[in-house]
Design a protein around this motif. Structure first.
Motif, PDB file in Angstrom:
ATOM      1  N   ARG A 124       0.815  -1.214   0.000  1.00  0.00           N
ATOM      2  CA  ARG A 124       0.000   0.000   0.000  1.00  0.00           C
ATOM      3  C   ARG A 124       0.850   1.265   0.000  1.00  0.00           C
ATOM      4  NH1 ARG A 124      -5.129  -1.324   4.047  1.00  0.00           N
ATOM      5  NH2 ARG A 124      -6.460  -2.191   2.405  1.00  0.00           N
ATOM      6  N   GLY A 128       1.074   3.202  -5.330  1.00  0.00           N
ATOM      7  CA  GLY A 128       0.057   2.635  -6.214  1.00  0.00           C
ATOM      8  C   GLY A 128       0.592   1.736  -7.302  1.00  0.00           C
ATOM      9  N   LYS A 129       1.912   1.545  -7.376  1.00  0.00           N
ATOM     10  CA  LYS A 129       2.486   0.739  -8.460  1.00  0.00           C
ATOM     11  C   LYS A 129       2.200  -0.747  -8.275  1.00  0.00           C
ATOM     12  CE  LYS A 129       6.238   3.972  -9.509  1.00  0.00           C
ATOM     13  NZ  LYS A 129       7.719   4.154  -9.581  1.00  0.00           N
ATOM     14  N   PRO A 131      -0.275  -2.258  -6.404  1.00  0.00           N
ATOM     15  CA  PRO A 131      -1.693  -2.572  -6.640  1.00  0.00           C
ATOM     16  C   PRO A 131      -2.084  -2.520  -8.116  1.00  0.00           C
ATOM     17  CG  PRO A 131      -1.472  -1.138  -4.743  1.00  0.00           C
ATOM     18  CD  PRO A 131      -0.117  -1.211  -5.380  1.00  0.00           C
ATOM     19  N   LEU A 132      -1.503  -1.580  -8.863  1.00  0.00           N
ATOM     20  CA  LEU A 132      -1.816  -1.494 -10.288  1.00  0.00           C
ATOM     21  C   LEU A 132      -1.304  -2.727 -11.026  1.00  0.00           C
ATOM     22  CD1 LEU A 132      -2.922   0.021 -12.713  1.00  0.00           C
ATOM     23  CD2 LEU A 132      -0.730   1.223 -12.880  1.00  0.00           C
ATOM     24  N   PHE A 135      -3.509  -5.578 -10.174  1.00  0.00           N
ATOM     25  CA  PHE A 135      -4.791  -5.481 -10.878  1.00  0.00           C
ATOM     26  C   PHE A 135      -4.663  -5.945 -12.328  1.00  0.00           C
ATOM     27  CE2 PHE A 135      -7.530  -2.791 -13.607  1.00  0.00           C
ATOM     28  CZ  PHE A 135      -8.769  -3.324 -13.235  1.00  0.00           C
ATOM     29  N   TYR A 210      -8.733  -3.720  -7.627  1.00  0.00           N
ATOM     30  CA  TYR A 210      -8.944  -2.379  -8.190  1.00  0.00           C
ATOM     31  C   TYR A 210      -9.153  -1.344  -7.083  1.00  0.00           C
ATOM     32  CZ  TYR A 210     -11.342   1.476 -10.523  1.00  0.00           C
ATOM     33  OH  TYR A 210     -11.720   2.718 -10.955  1.00  0.00           O
ATOM     34  N   GLU A 212      -7.694  -1.144  -4.407  1.00  0.00           N
ATOM     35  CA  GLU A 212      -6.404  -0.776  -3.805  1.00  0.00           C
ATOM     36  C   GLU A 212      -5.598   0.175  -4.689  1.00  0.00           C
ATOM     37  OE1 GLU A 212      -5.332  -1.659  -0.793  1.00  0.00           O
ATOM     38  OE2 GLU A 212      -7.188  -2.758  -0.405  1.00  0.00           O
ATOM     39  N   THR A 213      -6.025   0.362  -5.924  1.00  0.00           N
ATOM     40  CA  THR A 213      -5.276   1.214  -6.842  1.00  0.00           C
ATOM     41  C   THR A 213      -5.645   2.677  -6.641  1.00  0.00           C
ATOM     42  OG1 THR A 213      -6.924   1.083  -8.622  1.00  0.00           O
ATOM     43  CG2 THR A 213      -5.270  -0.662  -8.524  1.00  0.00           C
ATOM     44  N   ASN A 214      -4.831   3.555  -7.225  1.00  0.00           N
ATOM     45  CA  ASN A 214      -5.096   4.992  -7.128  1.00  0.00           C
ATOM     46  C   ASN A 214      -6.324   5.408  -7.917  1.00  0.00           C
ATOM     47  OD1 ASN A 214      -2.861   5.366  -5.483  1.00  0.00           O
ATOM     48  ND2 ASN A 214      -1.493   5.840  -7.194  1.00  0.00           N
TER      49      ASN A 214
END
Length: 230
Positions: A124, A128-129, A131-132, A135, A210, A212-214
């Motif tokens: 986290r 955001g890298k 989580p992206l 995803f 998703y 968790e992403t920015n």
């Protein structure tokens, strides 16, 4: 701090729980398909002779065109068959693709679980890298499950048709051939079910990743406007 921080909290959240289900059911997907082994058998009766049972193996990866009936039909019924008789069809590409996707999904979900439970603070806190990337990988696996499960379902139908086909050159009354049975393919039917179940799990899991992403997080509140110049 970037070291290991064991935290079982993510395992109780949908993100970790769905990953655990993906890991669990991927095992059944490749196990039920890759572990199948059976036979297809016929009774062959030559003129005035007792029945003889001939069998051909049916097993992963389902290259049935290499499966030969034994004992050799070429030595039976006065050379009715000039050469060994094989089953028809090569379905290895669909079967191996399905098993490969299942094994890769198993490995990826296990690695993702390890990151969630041991390095969730980095997951986290990576801007955001991670989580992206997680995803995009989850969406990719969803697509792979769709393609591989559909291909394997079609191939399994063809495997059943091939094993149910009669022996060639069985012309009565000189030669009579009777089906003696095929090893049940219930586990292969289950493998298709697990394939589409994994598709649902990975599609559903993509939503939790998703989040968790920015793209899903709300934008930080803007600071107060500077005072107007006099």
């Amino acid at each position: 701090m970037s070291g290991l921080r064991l935290d079982l909290g993510p395992a109780r959240e949908p993100l970790g729980l769905v990953r655990g289900l993906q890991w669990f059911f991927s095992i059944f997907a490749f196990g039920t398909c890759g572990g199948y082994s059976g036979t297809v058998s016929f009774w062959v009766s030559c003129w005035g002779q007792p029945n003889t049972t001939v069998s051909a193996p049916v097993a992963y990866p389902f290259r049935l065109n290499y499966a030969t009936f034994t004992p050799s039909l070429a030595n039976m019924c006065n050379k009715t068959w000039e050469a060994d008789v094989h089953l028809v069809g090569d379905f290895s590409s669909a079967a191996q693709f399905f098993v490969t996707v299942a094994v890769l999904a198993f490995l990826y979900s296990m690695a993702a679980l390890a990151i969630y439970l041991g390095y969730f603070h980095l997951y986290r806190g990576a801007g955001g890298k991670l989580p992206l990337a997680d995803f995009l990988a989850t969406v990719s696996f969803s697509f792979l499950w769709l393609v591989s499960s559909s291909a394997w379902a079609k191939a399994l139908a063809d495997v059943k048709a091939s094993t149910a086909a009669p022996l060639p050159s069985c012309d009565r009354p000189a030669v009579a051939c009777f089906p003696a049975g095929v090893t049940p393919m219930g586990s292969l039917n289950v493998s298709v079910i697990f394939g589409f179940l994994n598709l649902v799990l990975w599609l559903g899991g993509s939503w939790f990743v998703y989040k968790e992403t920015n793209f899903h997080r709300p934008a930080p509140p803007s600071g107060p406007a500077p005072p107007a110049a006099m």
